[in-house]
Design a protein around this motif. Structure first.
Motif, PDB file in Angstrom:
ATOM      1  N   GLY A 102      27.678  31.481  62.331  1.00  0.00           N
ATOM      2  CA  GLY A 102      28.947  31.711  61.643  1.00  0.00           C
ATOM      3  C   GLY A 102      29.055  30.818  60.427  1.00  0.00           C
ATOM      4  N   MET A 103      29.530  31.400  59.307  1.00  0.00           N
ATOM      5  CA  MET A 103      29.622  30.627  58.063  1.00  0.00           C
ATOM      6  C   MET A 103      30.922  30.965  57.342  1.00  0.00           C
ATOM      7  N   ALA A 104      31.486  29.987  56.674  1.00  0.00           N
ATOM      8  CA  ALA A 104      32.657  30.174  55.814  1.00  0.00           C
ATOM      9  C   ALA A 104      32.415  29.396  54.529  1.00  0.00           C
ATOM     10  N   ASN A 105      32.548  30.087  53.368  1.00  0.00           N
ATOM     11  CA  ASN A 105      32.300  29.456  52.075  1.00  0.00           C
ATOM     12  C   ASN A 105      33.520  29.603  51.181  1.00  0.00           C
ATOM     13  N   LEU A 106      33.790  28.591  50.402  1.00  0.00           N
ATOM     14  CA  LEU A 106      34.914  28.587  49.462  1.00  0.00           C
ATOM     15  C   LEU A 106      34.404  28.173  48.092  1.00  0.00           C
ATOM     16  N   SER A 107      34.867  28.916  47.058  1.00  0.00           N
ATOM     17  CA  SER A 107      34.505  28.578  45.692  1.00  0.00           C
ATOM     18  C   SER A 107      35.746  28.689  44.812  1.00  0.00           C
ATOM     19  N   LEU A 108      36.108  27.601  44.186  1.00  0.00           N
ATOM     20  CA  LEU A 108      37.291  27.567  43.320  1.00  0.00           C
ATOM     21  C   LEU A 108      36.859  27.232  41.903  1.00  0.00           C
ATOM     22  N   PRO A 109      37.043  28.163  40.943  1.00  0.00           N
ATOM     23  CA  PRO A 109      36.620  27.870  39.568  1.00  0.00           C
ATOM     24  C   PRO A 109      37.479  26.778  38.946  1.00  0.00           C
ATOM     25  N   LEU A 110      36.808  25.771  38.380  1.00  0.00           N
ATOM     26  CA  LEU A 110      37.508  24.680  37.710  1.00  0.00           C
ATOM     27  C   LEU A 110      37.466  24.835  36.191  1.00  0.00           C
ATOM     28  N   PHE A 111      36.323  25.292  35.696  1.00  0.00           N
ATOM     29  CA  PHE A 111      36.178  25.479  34.256  1.00  0.00           C
ATOM     30  C   PHE A 111      35.161  26.579  33.995  1.00  0.00           C
ATOM     31  N   ALA A 112      35.520  27.525  33.147  1.00  0.00           N
ATOM     32  CA  ALA A 112      34.611  28.609  32.798  1.00  0.00           C
ATOM     33  C   ALA A 112      34.688  28.911  31.311  1.00  0.00           C
ATOM     34  N   GLY A 113      34.831  27.867  30.505  1.00  0.00           N
ATOM     35  CA  GLY A 113      34.912  28.080  29.062  1.00  0.00           C
ATOM     36  C   GLY A 113      36.209  28.762  28.648  1.00  0.00           C
ATOM     37  N   PHE A 114      37.266  28.564  29.452  1.00  0.00           N
ATOM     38  CA  PHE A 114      38.575  29.183  29.215  1.00  0.00           C
ATOM     39  C   PHE A 114      38.516  30.719  29.303  1.00  0.00           C
ATOM     40  N   LYS A 115      37.498  31.225  29.959  1.00  0.00           N
ATOM     41  CA  LYS A 115      37.321  32.675  30.074  1.00  0.00           C
ATOM     42  C   LYS A 115      38.437  33.309  30.890  1.00  0.00           C
ATOM     43  N   ILE A 116      38.806  32.680  31.994  1.00  0.00           N
ATOM     44  CA  ILE A 116      39.820  33.265  32.874  1.00  0.00           C
ATOM     45  C   ILE A 116      41.170  33.328  32.173  1.00  0.00           C
ATOM     46  N   GLN A 117      41.579  32.224  31.539  1.00  0.00           N
ATOM     47  CA  GLN A 117      42.881  32.204  30.870  1.00  0.00           C
ATOM     48  C   GLN A 117      42.941  33.225  29.735  1.00  0.00           C
ATOM     49  N   ASN A 118      41.866  33.312  28.954  1.00  0.00           N
ATOM     50  CA  ASN A 118      41.854  34.255  27.840  1.00  0.00           C
ATOM     51  C   ASN A 118      41.770  35.702  28.311  1.00  0.00           C
ATOM     52  N   SER A 119      41.111  35.929  29.426  1.00  0.00           N
ATOM     53  CA  SER A 119      41.071  37.278  29.993  1.00  0.00           C
ATOM     54  C   SER A 119      42.465  37.704  30.441  1.00  0.00           C
ATOM     55  N   ILE A 120      43.192  36.774  31.059  1.00  0.00           N
ATOM     56  CA  ILE A 120      44.571  37.075  31.472  1.00  0.00           C
ATOM     57  C   ILE A 120      45.424  37.384  30.252  1.00  0.00           C
ATOM     58  N   SER A 121      45.247  36.582  29.190  1.00  0.00           N
ATOM     59  CA  SER A 121      46.015  36.813  27.964  1.00  0.00           C
ATOM     60  C   SER A 121      45.694  38.186  27.367  1.00  0.00           C
ATOM     61  N   ALA A 122      44.412  38.558  27.369  1.00  0.00           N
ATOM     62  CA  ALA A 122      44.005  39.848  26.805  1.00  0.00           C
ATOM     63  C   ALA A 122      44.628  41.004  27.587  1.00  0.00           C
ATOM     64  N   TYR A 123      44.531  40.953  28.904  1.00  0.00           N
ATOM     65  CA  TYR A 123      45.066  42.048  29.715  1.00  0.00           C
ATOM     66  C   TYR A 123      46.598  42.061  29.705  1.00  0.00           C
ATOM     67  N   ASP A 124      47.200  40.896  29.554  1.00  0.00           N
ATOM     68  CA  ASP A 124      48.659  40.859  29.454  1.00  0.00           C
ATOM     69  C   ASP A 124      49.129  41.578  28.190  1.00  0.00           C
ATOM     70  N   ASN A 125      48.419  41.365  27.090  1.00  0.00           N
ATOM     71  CA  ASN A 125      48.764  42.046  25.835  1.00  0.00           C
ATOM     72  C   ASN A 125      48.455  43.541  25.901  1.00  0.00           C
ATOM     73  N   LEU A 126      47.391  43.911  26.596  1.00  0.00           N
ATOM     74  CA  LEU A 126      47.091  45.333  26.770  1.00  0.00           C
ATOM     75  C   LEU A 126      48.159  46.018  27.618  1.00  0.00           C
ATOM     76  N   TYR A 127      48.677  45.292  28.593  1.00  0.00           N
ATOM     77  CA  TYR A 127      49.768  45.828  29.406  1.00  0.00           C
ATOM     78  C   TYR A 127      51.024  46.050  28.555  1.00  0.00           C
ATOM     79  N   GLU A 128      51.340  45.085  27.700  1.00  0.00           N
ATOM     80  CA  GLU A 128      52.488  45.234  26.814  1.00  0.00           C
ATOM     81  C   GLU A 128      52.268  46.373  25.814  1.00  0.00           C
ATOM     82  N   ALA A 129      51.039  46.521  25.355  1.00  0.00           N
ATOM     83  CA  ALA A 129      50.723  47.610  24.431  1.00  0.00           C
ATOM     84  C   ALA A 129      50.924  48.966  25.103  1.00  0.00           C
ATOM     85  N   GLU A 130      50.530  49.065  26.366  1.00  0.00           N
ATOM     86  CA  GLU A 130      50.714  50.332  27.090  1.00  0.00           C
ATOM     87  C   GLU A 130      52.193  50.615  27.324  1.00  0.00           C
TER      88      GLU A 130
END
Length: 439
Positions: A102-130
């Protein structure tokens, strides 16, 4: 007995007339627009696209949360042989018949070149555009309803004027028939009056066909029974306010929903450039895990926990990713140029609508004057004809001019309303005029 039959026939005729009257449905323009918003397939599709973008945004937001994975295995073993070379030649263990892991693994991103935050910003603006695109779709549907509704009124009014004129034309034929019998007028004059009746009937048939087609288009758009006969109440129609018409493109550049959608897309494209550049940076994640092992009669492992940091850096991405960055920058430039093109097009649309609205007002004034002139001209020609000072050609020509003036006057009033709402539409003010945001 004959009187009873006539009474029955009269009652039957009244009943049919009542049924026909009941089939006509009076609908205000405000009610028609709101009904289209509730029933239109285009509006439903636009709302569905908004929901899709909302779910996409939520999916991207989930990337900032930890990934937790749990796995387990249960295996049956057959005659497993286990040797322990480091424990001597005779060292061996019993053969286990099962194994559990039996195994349990956890992975929490700490830094990804601000990719996650900018992806959220991009999709948030696409949602507003729609959302903005959905609002534009609702406005387009509303304008289509206004166009059909106005056309329906014009067709109804034209038909009413033609029917009224046809009654006068038929009465003239009746009068001319008697005059021709008495030798007062030549047969040629009677034929001219009969020809006018025939021409007017052709116009009535065309107007009726046009009315039926427009009625079908509007009932289809509103998802009503195709057999429904819509009736535009003239008082309701002309009580619509046409004040405070826009006089410049300032409101359009501020409120047009399609332009607003492009601006949100521009923000999304700028965020996507940052997402592409994120590949230049390493990714850092917090790692943790738990392992349990049970090899029957051999070994049992419990509470084997681990934690630490994971670092990933794609060195080759430094060279390969430049193409993705240039692609994202080019797409952002496309959106920027699209905004510039749309801005120019909106300015042209607004200017044209302003000119069309002013023209409709000016034409209505002229048509009112023309109606007065045509009516007075017909009266004078009719007096001359009765006194033998004008011929049938003069009388018929004056009648046709008066009919044309009546139709133009009736239609011009509706055209002012139509052009007013078209001006509101290109200025981004149509929703506010109907208070559609509350639907």
């Amino acid at each position: 007995m004959k009187i009873s039959q006539l009474m029955l026939f009269g009652i039957f005729f009244i009943g049919i007339s009542s049924i026909e009257a009941q089939e006509k449905t009076s609908l205000t323009l405000d009610e028609a627009v709101k009904l289209a918003w509730e029933k239109s397939n285009e509006v439903t599709l636009a709302s569905t696209k908004v929901n899709t973008k909302k779910y996409e945004l939520q999916s991207v937001k989930n990337n900032q949360y930890p990934d937790i994975k749990v796995s387990g295995q249960y295996q049956r073993l057959t005659k497993a042989s286990i040797d322990m070379p480091n424990q001597g030649e005779n060292a061996s263990l019993a053969s286990p018949d099962r194994a559990m892991i039996g195994m349990a693994n956890l992975s929490l991103p700490l830094f990804a070149g601000f990719k996650i935050q900018n992806s959220i910003s991009a999709y948030d603006n696409l949602y507003e555009a729609e959302n903005a695109n959905a609002s534009k779709t609702r406005e387009d549907v509303a304008l289509r309803v206004i166009t059909y509704y106005t056309a329906l009124y014009k067709a109804q009014k034209t038909l009413d004027v033609l029917n009224e004129n046809q009654k006068s034309a038929k009465q003239r034929v009746t009068d001319f028939t008697e005059l021709e019998k008495n030798g007062i007028i030549p047969r040629n004059d009677l034929l001219k009056s009969q020809l006018l009746v025939s021409k007017t009937q052709l116009s009535i048939d065309e107007a009726t066909n046009n009315l039926n087609n427009i009625n079908f288009y509007l009932t289809t758009l509103l998802k009503l029974d195709p057999s429904t006969k819509l009736q535009v109440n003239e008082d309701d129609f002309f009580n619509l306010k046409t004040s405070n018409a826009p006089t410049s493109d300032a409101l359009a550049l501020q409120n047009r929903k399609d332009l607003e959608a492009i601006r949100f897309q521009q923000k999304a494209s700028e965020a996507n450039i940052k997402v592409a550049k994120a590949a230049y940076y390493p990714t850092l994640a917090l790692l943790g895990g738990y392992t349990a092992l049970d090899l029957k009669d051999i070994i049992t492992v419990k509470y084997a926990m681990n934690f630490g940091l994971g670092l990933t850096y794609d060195i080759s991405g430094i060279y390969k990713n430049s193409a993705h960055v240039r692609e994202a920058e080019s797409r952002a430039l496309e959106v920027k140029n699209t905004e510039a093109v749309m801005t120019d097009r909106i300015k042209v649309e607004v200017q044209k609508s302003i000119e069309d609205y002013d023209l409709a007002i000016n034409q209505s004034v002229v048509y009112d004057e023309a109606l007065q002139q045509a009516s007075e001209n017909y009266r004078l020609v009719k007096d001359k004809f009765d006194n033998g000072l004008a011929d049938t050609n003069d009388l018929v020509e004056a009648d046709v001019e008066q009919l044309s003036a009546k139709i133009n006057t009736a239609v011009s009033k509706a055209t002012i309303i139509q052009k007013y709402y078209e001006l509101l539409s290109v200025s981004g003010q149509l929703s506010q005029s109907f208070n559609l945001s509350k639907i």
